[in-house]
Design a protein around this motif. Structure first.
Motif, mmCIF file in Angstrom:
data_model
loop_
_atom_site.group_PDB
_atom_site.id
_atom_site.type_symbol
_atom_site.label_atom_id
_atom_site.label_comp_id
_atom_site.label_asym_id
_atom_site.label_seq_id
_atom_site.Cartn_x
_atom_site.Cartn_y
_atom_site.Cartn_z
ATOM 1 N N GLY A 1 0.787 -1.235 0.000
ATOM 2 C CA GLY A 1 0.000 0.000 0.000
ATOM 3 C C GLY A 1 0.816 1.279 0.000
ATOM 4 O O GLY A 1 0.274 2.356 0.227
ATOM 5 N N ALA A 2 2.111 1.189 -0.236
ATOM 6 C CA ALA A 2 2.979 2.366 -0.198
ATOM 7 C C ALA A 2 2.801 3.201 -1.460
ATOM 8 O O ALA A 2 2.681 2.671 -2.562
ATOM 9 C CB ALA A 2 4.434 1.951 -0.048
ATOM 10 N N ALA A 3 2.799 4.507 -1.260
ATOM 11 C CA ALA A 3 2.803 5.433 -2.396
ATOM 12 C C ALA A 3 4.218 5.475 -2.954
ATOM 13 O O ALA A 3 5.141 4.871 -2.390
ATOM 14 C CB ALA A 3 2.378 6.820 -1.923
ATOM 15 N N ARG A 4 4.419 6.166 -4.063
ATOM 16 C CA ARG A 4 5.751 6.298 -4.657
ATOM 17 C C ARG A 4 6.058 7.768 -4.889
ATOM 18 O O ARG A 4 5.172 8.564 -5.148
ATOM 19 C CB ARG A 4 5.837 5.547 -5.981
ATOM 20 N N VAL A 5 7.346 8.076 -4.812
ATOM 21 C CA VAL A 5 7.833 9.413 -5.125
ATOM 22 C C VAL A 5 8.882 9.256 -6.219
ATOM 23 O O VAL A 5 9.673 8.307 -6.201
ATOM 24 C CB VAL A 5 8.422 10.116 -3.870
ATOM 25 N N THR A 6 8.875 10.169 -7.190
ATOM 26 C CA THR A 6 9.854 10.135 -8.272
ATOM 27 C C THR A 6 11.021 11.038 -7.888
ATOM 28 O O THR A 6 10.823 12.215 -7.563
ATOM 29 C CB THR A 6 9.225 10.603 -9.603
ATOM 30 N N ILE A 7 12.233 10.461 -7.915
ATOM 31 C CA ILE A 7 13.433 11.198 -7.521
ATOM 32 C C ILE A 7 14.561 10.897 -8.505
ATOM 33 O O ILE A 7 14.519 9.900 -9.229
ATOM 34 C CB ILE A 7 13.883 10.835 -6.084
ATOM 35 N N GLU B 1 11.305 5.662 -9.232
ATOM 36 C CA GLU B 1 10.091 5.825 -8.432
ATOM 37 C C GLU B 1 10.300 4.949 -7.205
ATOM 38 O O GLU B 1 10.438 3.740 -7.316
ATOM 39 C CB GLU B 1 8.860 5.365 -9.207
ATOM 40 N N ARG B 2 10.378 5.568 -6.024
ATOM 41 C CA ARG B 2 10.698 4.855 -4.776
ATOM 42 C C ARG B 2 9.464 4.772 -3.902
ATOM 43 O O ARG B 2 8.692 5.727 -3.811
ATOM 44 C CB ARG B 2 11.820 5.584 -4.045
ATOM 45 N N ILE B 3 9.304 3.633 -3.228
ATOM 46 C CA ILE B 3 8.171 3.505 -2.318
ATOM 47 C C ILE B 3 8.329 4.468 -1.145
ATOM 48 O O ILE B 3 9.440 4.767 -0.707
ATOM 49 C CB ILE B 3 8.009 2.065 -1.781
ATOM 50 N N VAL B 4 7.198 4.965 -0.662
ATOM 51 C CA VAL B 4 7.169 5.806 0.525
ATOM 52 C C VAL B 4 6.223 5.099 1.490
ATOM 53 O O VAL B 4 4.998 5.190 1.355
ATOM 54 C CB VAL B 4 6.664 7.238 0.207
#
Length: 188
Positions: free
Chosen positions: A105-111, A183-186
């Motif tokens: 259920g983790a969102a992702r952030v693009t870095i 794209e990394r899980i948050v």
């Protein structure tokens, strides 16, 4: 590791290629070498492996959650993304079940990060495709080499690269400065 007592079943070990695997069983050869039979198949001599220090899994979970809160708060997310990447890489080696738990259920952030900072579970933008990172490490064989096992996220990504999982890699000295988009899980 060969002269020490055999690692217990379920122990995580680092292999010469930098990957971490779980010991399924052990056996001694006729020549007296201790062999580790690995979960998922394969075997390797124990003297070519190192035990994974799994004593910091609780600390790594806390670091991942702390970094995730900082990322969700916004602002300069660079240091938090680095801390999150360190925690995810450690958990991928020491406790993959804990990593899976954080990923649900983790969102992702693009870095944008140096290739050397890519972690298990990231989605790497590479060769015009989005690639799920299945495993990543630095090989200690010969000259240090960063590598990642990847697989296209969608059928279109797989058509643009390979249908089956594959390995990409470059020298560590280049991976340390080669910037890539992930794209990394948050974790929640």
């Amino acid at each position: 590791m060969d002269t020490l007592s055999p690692p217990a079943t379920g122990t995580r070990v680092l292999l010469p290629d930098g990957s971490a695997k779980t010991v399924a069983s052990t056996a001694r050869s006729d020549r007296g070498h201790l062999w580790l039979h690995l979960d998922g198949g394969g075997a390797v001599r124990a003297d070519r492996c190192e035990p994974v220090d799994a004593s910091r899994t609780a600390e790594a979970r806390q670091a991942a959650r702390r970094a995730a809160r900082a990322i969700r708060a916004g602002g300069d997310i660079g240091p938090a993304a680095d801390e999150l990447g360190d925690a995810l890489r450690y958990l991928a080696q020491a406790d993959p079940d804990a990593l899976d738990e954080l990923s649900v259920g983790a969102a992702r952030v693009t870095i944008e990060i140096p290739r050397l900072g890519v972690a298990h579970g990231d989605i790497l933008h590479h060769h015009g495709a989005r690639l799920a990172v299945l495993d990543t490490a630095v090989s200690a064989i010969d000259e240090p080499q960063w590598w990642a096992d990847v697989h296209g996220v969608t059928a279109e990504d797989r058509r643009a690269t390979y249908r089956a999982p594959w390995r990409t890699g470059i020298s560590v000295q280049y991976a340390a400065w080669d910037l890539v988009t992930v794209e990394r899980i948050v974790p929640a």
